[in-house]
Design a protein around this motif. Structure first.
Motif, PDB file in Angstrom:
ATOM      1  N   ARG A  94       0.837  -1.343   0.089  1.00  0.00           N
ATOM      2  CA  ARG A  94       0.062  -0.017  -0.039  1.00  0.00           C
ATOM      3  C   ARG A  94       0.951   1.182  -0.086  1.00  0.00           C
ATOM      4  O   ARG A  94       1.873   1.403   0.770  1.00  0.00           O
ATOM      5  CB  ARG A  94      -0.963  -0.119   1.207  1.00  0.00           C
ATOM      6  N   SER A 125       0.921   5.492   0.489  1.00  0.00           N
ATOM      7  CA  SER A 125       0.083   6.457   1.324  1.00  0.00           C
ATOM      8  C   SER A 125       1.041   7.706   1.307  1.00  0.00           C
ATOM      9  O   SER A 125       2.140   7.839   1.517  1.00  0.00           O
ATOM     10  CB  SER A 125      -0.535   5.884   2.639  1.00  0.00           C
ATOM     11  N   ARG A 144      -4.457   7.369   0.138  1.00  0.00           N
ATOM     12  CA  ARG A 144      -3.611   5.696  -0.066  1.00  0.00           C
ATOM     13  C   ARG A 144      -4.349   5.126  -1.109  1.00  0.00           C
ATOM     14  O   ARG A 144      -5.845   5.163  -1.296  1.00  0.00           O
ATOM     15  CB  ARG A 144      -3.629   5.285   1.299  1.00  0.00           C
ATOM     16  N   THR A 145      -3.747   3.994  -1.237  1.00  0.00           N
ATOM     17  CA  THR A 145      -4.209   2.880  -2.221  1.00  0.00           C
ATOM     18  C   THR A 145      -4.394   1.826  -1.374  1.00  0.00           C
ATOM     19  O   THR A 145      -4.221   1.913  -0.379  1.00  0.00           O
ATOM     20  CB  THR A 145      -2.994   2.274  -3.262  1.00  0.00           C
ATOM     21  N   PRO A 146      -5.546   0.775  -1.722  1.00  0.00           N
ATOM     22  CA  PRO A 146      -5.353  -0.346  -0.876  1.00  0.00           C
ATOM     23  C   PRO A 146      -4.406  -1.308  -1.038  1.00  0.00           C
ATOM     24  O   PRO A 146      -3.285  -1.027  -1.617  1.00  0.00           O
ATOM     25  CB  PRO A 146      -6.674  -1.073  -1.679  1.00  0.00           C
ATOM     26  N   PHE A 147      -4.084  -2.291  -0.314  1.00  0.00           N
ATOM     27  CA  PHE A 147      -2.912  -3.067  -0.470  1.00  0.00           C
ATOM     28  C   PHE A 147      -3.586  -3.936  -1.947  1.00  0.00           C
ATOM     29  O   PHE A 147      -4.400  -4.629  -2.104  1.00  0.00           O
ATOM     30  CB  PHE A 147      -2.928  -4.241   0.708  1.00  0.00           C
TER      31      PHE A 147
END
Length: 192
Positions: free
Chosen positions: A38, A40, A77-80
């Motif tokens: 992830r 962020s 942030r992105t997801p995992f």
């Protein structure tokens, strides 16, 4: 040739996940978890939230904005995801963020760095660095110099860590690399 676009300019090639390395050169963090990662970055202005989410979406990554611990701060942030694991593996040495060997900047990486952590400080354009990642500071300066944007390093006591890019030629080159200012960006937030 005057007016000819450089291959380093943002928008010349399709967006790639590797462009997000510009965020990591700045203040972003990457975390690995069981074959995924992830990315962020903490930002304060709403336009940075919107542009960060757009940068993720352009690279086929879902993003989310989550209120940070401090008032007025948002974690973009992105997801995992498995898509970020190669990037995380290049940038992490154990639990420490470290720039990959022979890291090079280009327009898309500079643009996302400016979105995540750039601003005018009255003397030049600052590319902020994470105070928690001193192993990245020197490679960041070398990468800026490698694209003709050698900057003066500002340590934590001088308002940094950051690199300040000054001068008419460097500023013009920087504007060419990062492209047009995002909608909503304040005059002091984008290279002029």
């Amino acid at each position: 040739m005057p007016g000819q676009l450089s291959f380093l300019t943002a928008g010349v090639r399709p967006p790639a996940v590797e462009d997000l390395e510009g965020l990591l050169l700045g203040v972003a963090q990457v975390v690995r978890l069981v074959g995924t990662a992830r990315l962020s970055v903490l930002v304060e202005q709403p336009w940075r939230v919107d542009e960060g989410l757009a940068a993720y979406a352009a690279r086929e990554l879902r993003g989310q904005a989550v209120a940070g611990d401090d008032p007025g701060v948002t974690s973009v942030r992105t997801p995992f995801t498995r898509a970020l694991l190669p990037l995380a593996e290049r940038w992490m040495r154990g639990a420490v963020k470290s720039a990959p060997a022979r890291f090079a900047l280009d327009g898309p990486r500079l643009r996302v760095w400016a979105i995540g952590a750039g601003r005018w400080d009255g003397h030049g354009y600052l590319f902020r660095l994470s105070p928690h990642d001193p192993a990245v500071w020197e490679p960041a300066g070398a990468a800026l110099a490698g694209v003709g944007l050698a900057g003066a390093f500002l340590g934590p006591r001088a308002g940094g860590p950051a690199y300040r890019v000054t001068g008419r030629r460097r500023s013009a080159r920087l504007r060419e690399y990062v492209g047009e200012a995002p909608d909503g960006a304040a005059v002091d937030d984008w290279p002029a």
